[in-house]
Motif scaffolding. Structure first.
Motif, PDB file in Angstrom:
ATOM      1  N   ASP A  62      -3.038   0.132   2.636  1.00  0.00           N
ATOM      2  CA  ASP A  62      -3.750   1.328   3.116  1.00  0.00           C
ATOM      3  C   ASP A  62      -3.391   2.567   2.306  1.00  0.00           C
ATOM      4  N   SER A  63      -2.156   2.636   1.843  1.00  0.00           N
ATOM      5  CA  SER A  63      -1.697   3.834   1.134  1.00  0.00           C
ATOM      6  C   SER A  63      -2.381   4.022  -0.220  1.00  0.00           C
ATOM      7  N   GLU A  89       4.609  10.477  -4.979  1.00  0.00           N
ATOM      8  CA  GLU A  89       5.124   9.365  -4.164  1.00  0.00           C
ATOM      9  C   GLU A  89       4.715   7.999  -4.700  1.00  0.00           C
ATOM     10  N   ASP A  90       3.875   7.964  -5.715  1.00  0.00           N
ATOM     11  CA  ASP A  90       3.532   6.700  -6.369  1.00  0.00           C
ATOM     12  C   ASP A  90       4.557   6.321  -7.442  1.00  0.00           C
TER      13      ASP A  90
END
Length: 124
Positions: A62-63, A89-90
């Motif tokens: 989902d992210s 955040e990746d």
């Protein structure tokens, strides 16, 4: 024996794009699932996206669902992960993994073959 080699990682600014490649060799992959995982410093390895070699069915976390796209090129025995609108955040080491069978499983422990990983760093 299956060999997986990732490439395409690097440093990119937030909002940018990268395309990762996972080149597979060692056997035919007609009944395999190839999956991308990632691991950030101090965190557990997490599922990103997977594709069935035959039929091309995919499943994304989902992210990343509306930002990352997984695809394959059967002729080149390569799976790709197109990553758009990257965010800090990746940032992680991205790994591709493979397992025999039809089911797409999201636990790293269920995969038999792994690449060495490629670093993706997203700056803010």
């Amino acid at each position: 024996q299956v060999q997986l080699v990732e490439s395409g990682g690097g440093l990119v600014q937030a909002g940018g794009s990268l395309r990762l490649s996972c080149a597979a060799s060692g056997r035919t992959f007609s009944n395999y699932v190839v999956t991308w995982f990632r691991q950030a410093p101090g965190k557990e390895r997490e599922y990103v996206a997977a594709i069935r070699w035959s039929g091309g069915g995919t499943l994304s976390a989902d992210s990343v669902k509306y930002r990352f796209t997984i695809s394959r090129d059967n002729a080149k025995n390569t799976v790709y992960l197109q990553m758009n609108r990257l965010a800090p955040e990746d940032t992680a080491v991205y790994y591709c993994a493979a397992r025999g069978g039809w089911n797409i499983l999201t636990s790293p422990g269920q995969y038999d073959y792994w690449g060495q990983g490629t670093q993706v760093t997203v700056s803010s």
